[in-house]
Design an enzyme around this catalytic site. Sequence first.
Site, PDB file in Angstrom:
ATOM      1  N   ARG A   2       2.157 -12.221  -0.608  1.00 36.61           N
ATOM      2  CA  ARG A   2       0.843 -12.577  -0.043  1.00 36.61           C
ATOM      3  C   ARG A   2       0.209 -13.743  -0.786  1.00 36.61           C
ATOM      4  O   ARG A   2       0.629 -14.115  -1.881  1.00 36.61           O
ATOM      5  CB  ARG A   2      -0.085 -11.366  -0.129  1.00 36.61           C
ATOM      6  N   LYS A  41      -9.683  -2.300   1.742  1.00 38.45           N
ATOM      7  CA  LYS A  41      -9.438  -1.170   2.625  1.00 38.45           C
ATOM      8  C   LYS A  41     -10.229   0.064   2.189  1.00 38.45           C
ATOM      9  O   LYS A  41     -10.727   0.824   3.019  1.00 38.45           O
ATOM     10  CB  LYS A  41      -7.932  -0.853   2.691  1.00 38.45           C
ATOM     11  N   ARG A  89       0.841  -1.197   0.000  1.00 31.99           N
ATOM     12  CA  ARG A  89       0.000   0.000   0.000  1.00 31.99           C
ATOM     13  C   ARG A  89       0.879   1.252   0.000  1.00 31.99           C
ATOM     14  O   ARG A  89       1.947   1.281   0.575  1.00 31.99           O
ATOM     15  CB  ARG A  89      -0.905   0.026   1.231  1.00 31.99           C
ATOM     16  N   HIS A 137     -10.400  -2.450  11.492  1.00 32.90           N
ATOM     17  CA  HIS A 137      -9.324  -3.309  10.965  1.00 32.90           C
ATOM     18  C   HIS A 137      -9.099  -4.447  11.964  1.00 32.90           C
ATOM     19  O   HIS A 137      -8.109  -4.456  12.693  1.00 32.90           O
ATOM     20  CB  HIS A 137      -8.062  -2.447  10.808  1.00 32.90           C
ATOM     21  N   ASP A 141      -9.246  -9.736   8.862  1.00 36.91           N
ATOM     22  CA  ASP A 141      -8.735  -8.388   8.562  1.00 36.91           C
ATOM     23  C   ASP A 141      -9.737  -7.267   8.832  1.00 36.91           C
ATOM     24  O   ASP A 141      -9.340  -6.188   9.233  1.00 36.91           O
ATOM     25  CB  ASP A 141      -8.287  -8.328   7.089  1.00 36.91           C
ATOM     26  N   CYS A 189       0.888  -7.497  11.737  1.00 36.38           N
ATOM     27  CA  CYS A 189       1.170  -7.643  13.173  1.00 36.38           C
ATOM     28  C   CYS A 189       0.402  -8.802  13.790  1.00 36.38           C
ATOM     29  O   CYS A 189       0.222  -8.855  15.008  1.00 36.38           O
ATOM     30  CB  CYS A 189       0.864  -6.344  13.899  1.00 36.38           C
ATOM     31  N   TYR A 240      -1.568  -3.248  -6.882  1.00 36.26           N
ATOM     32  CA  TYR A 240      -1.320  -4.083  -5.711  1.00 36.26           C
ATOM     33  C   TYR A 240      -2.438  -4.058  -4.655  1.00 36.26           C
ATOM     34  O   TYR A 240      -2.914  -2.977  -4.284  1.00 36.26           O
ATOM     35  CB  TYR A 240      -0.005  -3.665  -5.033  1.00 36.26           C
ATOM     36  N   SER A 297      -1.190  -3.563  10.252  1.00 38.76           N
ATOM     37  CA  SER A 297      -0.861  -4.467   9.155  1.00 38.76           C
ATOM     38  C   SER A 297       0.392  -5.272   9.470  1.00 38.76           C
ATOM     39  O   SER A 297       1.373  -4.736   9.982  1.00 38.76           O
ATOM     40  CB  SER A 297      -0.641  -3.665   7.881  1.00 38.76           C
TER      41      SER A 297
HETATM   42  P1  GTP Z   1      -2.235  -7.740   7.357  1.00 37.35           P
HETATM   43  O1  GTP Z   1      -2.755  -8.762   6.417  1.00 37.35           O
HETATM   44  O2  GTP Z   1      -1.182  -6.888   6.759  1.00 37.35           O
HETATM   45  O3  GTP Z   1      -3.315  -6.913   7.962  1.00 37.35           O
HETATM   46  O4  GTP Z   1      -1.407  -8.528   8.507  1.00 37.35           O
HETATM   47  P2  GTP Z   1      -1.891  -9.366   9.785  1.00 37.35           P
HETATM   48  O5  GTP Z   1      -2.159  -8.454  10.929  1.00 37.35           O
HETATM   49  O6  GTP Z   1      -2.970 -10.305   9.405  1.00 37.35           O
HETATM   50  O7  GTP Z   1      -0.563 -10.174  10.173  1.00 37.35           O
HETATM   51  P3  GTP Z   1      -0.201 -11.737  10.004  1.00 37.35           P
HETATM   52  O8  GTP Z   1      -1.001 -12.622  10.894  1.00 37.35           O
HETATM   53  O9  GTP Z   1      -0.198 -12.062   8.561  1.00 37.35           O
HETATM   54  O10 GTP Z   1       1.304 -11.755  10.554  1.00 37.35           O
HETATM   55  C1  GTP Z   1       2.301 -10.931  10.026  1.00 37.35           C
HETATM   56  C2  GTP Z   1       3.658 -11.484  10.383  1.00 37.35           C
HETATM   57  O11 GTP Z   1       3.790 -11.575  11.794  1.00 37.35           O
HETATM   58  C3  GTP Z   1       3.894 -12.882   9.828  1.00 37.35           C
HETATM   59  O12 GTP Z   1       5.220 -12.972   9.371  1.00 37.35           O
HETATM   60  C4  GTP Z   1       3.676 -13.767  11.019  1.00 37.35           C
HETATM   61  O13 GTP Z   1       4.420 -14.966  10.929  1.00 37.35           O
HETATM   62  C5  GTP Z   1       4.147 -12.891  12.187  1.00 37.35           C
HETATM   63  N1  GTP Z   1       3.438 -13.216  13.451  1.00 37.35           N
HETATM   64  C6  GTP Z   1       2.116 -13.407  13.619  1.00 37.35           C
HETATM   65  N2  GTP Z   1       1.803 -13.738  14.892  1.00 37.35           N
HETATM   66  C7  GTP Z   1       2.975 -13.748  15.566  1.00 37.35           C
HETATM   67  C8  GTP Z   1       3.328 -14.022  16.934  1.00 37.35           C
HETATM   68  O14 GTP Z   1       2.503 -14.322  17.784  1.00 37.35           O
HETATM   69  N3  GTP Z   1       4.656 -13.906  17.257  1.00 37.35           N
HETATM   70  C9  GTP Z   1       5.603 -13.579  16.328  1.00 37.35           C
HETATM   71  N4  GTP Z   1       6.861 -13.496  16.717  1.00 37.35           N
HETATM   72  N5  GTP Z   1       5.313 -13.334  15.032  1.00 37.35           N
HETATM   73  C10 GTP Z   1       4.012 -13.409  14.649  1.00 37.35           C
HETATM   74  C1  SPV Z   2      -2.965  -4.524   5.242  1.00 37.48           C
HETATM   75  O1  SPV Z   2      -1.973  -3.899   4.814  1.00 37.48           O
HETATM   76  O2  SPV Z   2      -3.500  -4.262   6.333  1.00 37.48           O
HETATM   77  C2  SPV Z   2      -3.502  -5.642   4.442  1.00 37.48           C
HETATM   78  C3  SPV Z   2      -3.030  -5.791   3.081  1.00 37.48           C
HETATM   79  O3  SPV Z   2      -4.364  -6.356   4.903  1.00 37.48           O
HETATM   80  S1  SPV Z   2      -3.794  -4.681   1.993  1.00 37.48           S
HETATM   81  O4  SPV Z   2      -4.926  -5.335   1.369  1.00 37.48           O
HETATM   82  O5  SPV Z   2      -2.783  -4.342   0.968  1.00 37.48           O
HETATM   83  O6  SPV Z   2      -4.230  -3.504   2.701  1.00 37.48           O
HETATM   84 MN    MN Z   3      -4.837  -5.728   7.081  1.00 36.33          MN
END
Ligand code: GTP
Ligand code: SPV
Ligand code: MN
Length: 583
Positions: free
Chosen positions: A367, A206, A69, A226, A275, A250, A197, A248
């Site tokens: 992704r 979003k 983004r 979110h 999400d 996290c 993207y 994002s």
């Molecule tokens: P968006 O799709 O961008 O909104 O991201 P999200 O909040 O859904 O994050 P996601 O669960 O995809 O995790 C993002 C990164 O953090 C990945 O590389 C995960 O492996 C890592 N991660 C997730 N949960 C944990 C955790 O509990 N501990 C650690 N150390 N890393 C984590």
């Molecule tokens: C985020 O960045 O929080 C995502 C990926 O979930 S996107 O769809 O690019 O916003």
């Molecule tokens: Mn997100």
Amino acid sequence: MTNNKEVLKWINEITELTKPSEIIWIDGSEEQKKEIYRKALESGDLMELNQEKLPGCYLHRSNPKDTARVEDRTFICLPTKEDVGPTNNWFEPEEAKSRMNKLFNGVYSGRTMYIIPFIMGHPNSEFGKIGFEITDSLYVVASMMIMTRVGKVATDMLKDSIDFVKGLHSVGTLDEKEKYILHFPEEKSIISVNSGYGGNALLGKKCLSLRIASYLAQKENWLAEHMLILGIQAPNGDTKYVAAAFPSACGKTNLAMINPPKEFEGYKTFTIGDDIAWLRIGEDGRLWAVNPEAGFFGVAPGTSHKSNYNMMETISKNTIYTNVLQTEDNTVWWEGMTDTPPEKGTDWKGQPWTPESGEKGAHPNSRFTAPAKQCPCVSPEFDNPNGVPISAIIFGGRRSKGVPLVYEAMNWEHGVFTGASLCSETTAAAEGNMGRLRHDPMAMLPFCGYNMGDYFAHWLKMGDLVENPPKIFHVNWFGKDDDGNFLWPGFSDNFRILDWIMKRCENKAEYTETALGYMPYAKDINIEGTGLDEETFDKCLALDKEALLQSADSYDEFFKDFDRLPQKIKEQISNYRKRVENM
Ligand code: GTP
Ligand code: SPV
Ligand code: MN
């Protein structure tokens, strides 16, 4: 496909402006889907992966300059700068439109214009929102078919109503200086150009479900957030639901698909969303949440059978992979998927790669796009148009120092402050430096479609309107020791914290009052089987007065730019400082 006069009038205007050589309406049929994929293979938008090992799976490589983004090119177009507040980029609506008229003039010449009718939310639910995305990108069409409910279901639901969101998109030339992600909340329209993207281009996500929806939600007394939505079933069969907002990359997707560790026999988890959550006040005075999406657009790196079994199963078929490594046997790989990397492959830029090359095989924001219904733990309530009742709201960020594993807000107002003061280290999900600490209120900094001061006021007001509001918590899975190692094992072990949160929702667990809020006693978190010693675990829960005082300074600094900061938040900020000073 529709006789809706408003829709047809708008489509005509866009056709005259963009001058496509062909127009295709997306009807949602399987036949048409096959045809879209065939065309995408022909154009190179998609590449076929090993169909024996990954049936229905395809690879997409985006332009290396177009992988996340673009927050500095994202604008809210409301009449005045004050309307969008200190955290959003503003573009005067009429000026924005005239700029777009120039950029879109003839933009589809010699190309096909796809019209995608889609629903965010459930068909025939009064809470569903209908949108149209006009695009010249086959990748966008194929992705929207997974992420939303597309085609005739949407036009049938709309009938002749004028209540729909207009989305216009073109990959254009990818010119970085002319990239625009524009939102016109008053007109419910979105215009996106020069990016192909994810969140820049899949306009249902979003753009509609957070930026436009949050603007509407403020007017209509609901929340567009979110947040993931997760169901947790206790051995006695009682299921509670939590919604959690993390910035994002996290951990939302991971928490949304958590499997309880083996020490929690008899517990089950169910995914509703990973999400986005739309939360409304139910007739019973509780907050009810739906996930308006139909698919997951998840971060690949770090996803493995060990860290997220359910997601690995979900993405084993009918999935589009973006910017991952392509292996020699034409499957996919990314950093963290296996302990041993493949010997060689083709990296996300299309270049030959070996583990020794010193480059990432997959882009850090690579992704996958997969249908939610393929998730082994998808909730039986996934399609319930009323959603699920929320017992707890959890905020969390990526904080290496100074923020404990969990605390509970003392009441709704303090919870709103807890969300509003959320800080997190930046990730690869947005263009820009990684690992920089920034304020990200409610994980909505890049997604709030109006003045964030008003957004806080809206959250406070919702607390008055909801008779039985959920409890609010804050978590941090990402604390590190002095050597930079994570203190807490995370992933499925996060369930141990959810367990305390669930007990708190029933007022069954003890707590101790701290400057941050209510915290668990170490003895009340079951760490058996984590391999953590007590000393390390104590560090996960430790508070550091110096760090908490620094936070107080950072709140003063961050919130000083808000000219519409509610008085109650100001009081929370000064009460927080007082509590810390008295520690
Ligand atoms: P968006 O799709 O961008 O909104 O991201 P999200 O909040 O859904 O994050 P996601 O669960 O995809 O995790 C993002 C990164 O953090 C990945 O590389 C995960 O492996 C890592 N991660 C997730 N949960 C944990 C955790 O509990 N501990 C650690 N150390 N890393 C984590
Ligand atoms: C985020 O960045 O929080 C995502 C990926 O979930 S996107 O769809 O690019 O916003
Ligand atoms: Mn997100």
